[in-house]
Scaffold this active site. Sequence first.
Site, PDB file in Angstrom:
ATOM      1  N   GLU A 152      -1.413  -9.509  -6.238  1.00 21.59           N
ATOM      2  CA  GLU A 152      -2.133  -8.846  -5.239  1.00 21.59           C
ATOM      3  C   GLU A 152      -3.655  -8.358  -5.506  1.00 21.59           C
ATOM      4  O   GLU A 152      -4.439  -8.251  -4.700  1.00 21.59           O
ATOM      5  CB  GLU A 152      -1.298  -7.581  -4.840  1.00 21.59           C
ATOM      6  CG  GLU A 152      -0.154  -7.798  -3.803  1.00 21.59           C
ATOM      7  CD  GLU A 152       0.372  -6.553  -3.194  1.00 21.59           C
ATOM      8  OE1 GLU A 152       0.313  -5.431  -3.679  1.00 21.59           O
ATOM      9  OE2 GLU A 152       1.301  -6.677  -2.279  1.00 21.59           O
ATOM     10  N   GLY A 172       2.351   2.313  -3.112  1.00 22.40           N
ATOM     11  CA  GLY A 172       2.391   2.818  -4.365  1.00 22.40           C
ATOM     12  C   GLY A 172       2.975   2.071  -5.349  1.00 22.40           C
ATOM     13  O   GLY A 172       3.231   2.567  -6.536  1.00 22.40           O
ATOM     14  N   LYS A 173       3.632   0.769  -5.190  1.00 22.65           N
ATOM     15  CA  LYS A 173       4.308  -0.019  -6.260  1.00 22.65           C
ATOM     16  C   LYS A 173       3.464  -0.222  -7.592  1.00 22.65           C
ATOM     17  O   LYS A 173       3.760  -0.049  -8.756  1.00 22.65           O
ATOM     18  CB  LYS A 173       4.708  -1.241  -5.730  1.00 22.65           C
ATOM     19  CG  LYS A 173       5.868  -1.204  -4.545  1.00 22.65           C
ATOM     20  CD  LYS A 173       6.057  -2.644  -4.028  1.00 22.65           C
ATOM     21  CE  LYS A 173       5.000  -3.482  -3.718  1.00 22.65           C
ATOM     22  NZ  LYS A 173       4.184  -3.175  -2.499  1.00 22.65           N
ATOM     23  N   THR A 174       2.128  -0.626  -7.380  1.00 21.49           N
ATOM     24  CA  THR A 174       1.354  -0.661  -8.420  1.00 21.49           C
ATOM     25  C   THR A 174       1.143   0.313  -9.176  1.00 21.49           C
ATOM     26  O   THR A 174       0.883   0.464 -10.524  1.00 21.49           O
ATOM     27  CB  THR A 174       0.077  -1.380  -7.907  1.00 21.49           C
ATOM     28  OG1 THR A 174       0.083  -2.727  -7.153  1.00 21.49           O
ATOM     29  CG2 THR A 174      -0.802  -1.864  -9.073  1.00 21.49           C
ATOM     30  N   SER A 203       0.969  -1.236   0.151  1.00 26.06           N
ATOM     31  CA  SER A 203       0.062   0.189  -0.054  1.00 26.06           C
ATOM     32  C   SER A 203       0.809   1.328  -0.095  1.00 26.06           C
ATOM     33  O   SER A 203       0.327   2.274   0.516  1.00 26.06           O
ATOM     34  CB  SER A 203      -1.035   0.011   1.233  1.00 26.06           C
ATOM     35  OG  SER A 203      -1.705  -1.262   1.069  1.00 26.06           O
ATOM     36  N   ARG A 259      -8.570   0.592 -11.637  1.00 30.42           N
ATOM     37  CA  ARG A 259      -7.648   1.564 -11.260  1.00 30.42           C
ATOM     38  C   ARG A 259      -6.945   2.218 -12.482  1.00 30.42           C
ATOM     39  O   ARG A 259      -7.124   3.607 -12.468  1.00 30.42           O
ATOM     40  CB  ARG A 259      -6.578   1.039 -10.550  1.00 30.42           C
ATOM     41  CG  ARG A 259      -5.587   1.979 -10.103  1.00 30.42           C
ATOM     42  CD  ARG A 259      -4.548   1.312  -8.946  1.00 30.42           C
ATOM     43  NE  ARG A 259      -5.096   0.882  -7.716  1.00 30.42           N
ATOM     44  CZ  ARG A 259      -4.214   0.748  -6.872  1.00 30.42           C
ATOM     45  NH1 ARG A 259      -2.953   0.693  -6.891  1.00 30.42           N
ATOM     46  NH2 ARG A 259      -4.839   0.245  -5.702  1.00 30.42           N
TER      47      ARG A 259
END
Length: 163
Positions: free
Chosen positions: A77, A54-56, A52, A86
């Site tokens: 994930e 911000g990698k994605t 949670s 998103r």
Amino acid sequence: MAVLNLAEGFSSYKEWATDPHPRIGWGMDWFDRPTGGGLAKSEIAMIQAFSSVGKTTIALNIIRNNPSIPCLIFSLEMSARQLAGRIGAMELATTTQDIEAALKAGRDVPDLQKVADRFHSLVIDDTPSISLKQATQSFEEATERLGTPPRLVFWDYLELIQG
């Protein structure tokens, strides 16, 4: 790899430097500037951080800045549905909640098709606890679907990959 003399190394360097797409920019100045425009072919970047943070989002930002580059996301994930929501929200400058509310109310969101069309070179595998054998098969399927091997591959959450 082969044993090359310096002249052959320079020849290879010239071929790489004159490629019309030698680097994949992230669209983030803090990375693109010091790397001369982004990742070069065959380079690997690993972004490690707690959940949670911000990698994605970074991965989706890179994809948004390179929509025509064939890309495969192994998302362990998030489901493909979540990633679609998103990237749709990012592209439409709205929130996933607003998109979901419109869909729940029976309103069509026609711009989602425009987003899908813009990212026609993106495929997602959201197989949980994927094995390396399954990932290889997925890469082959992505190559078949895209008509070319993916040039960008993202692994979202390496800890869930089985040996």
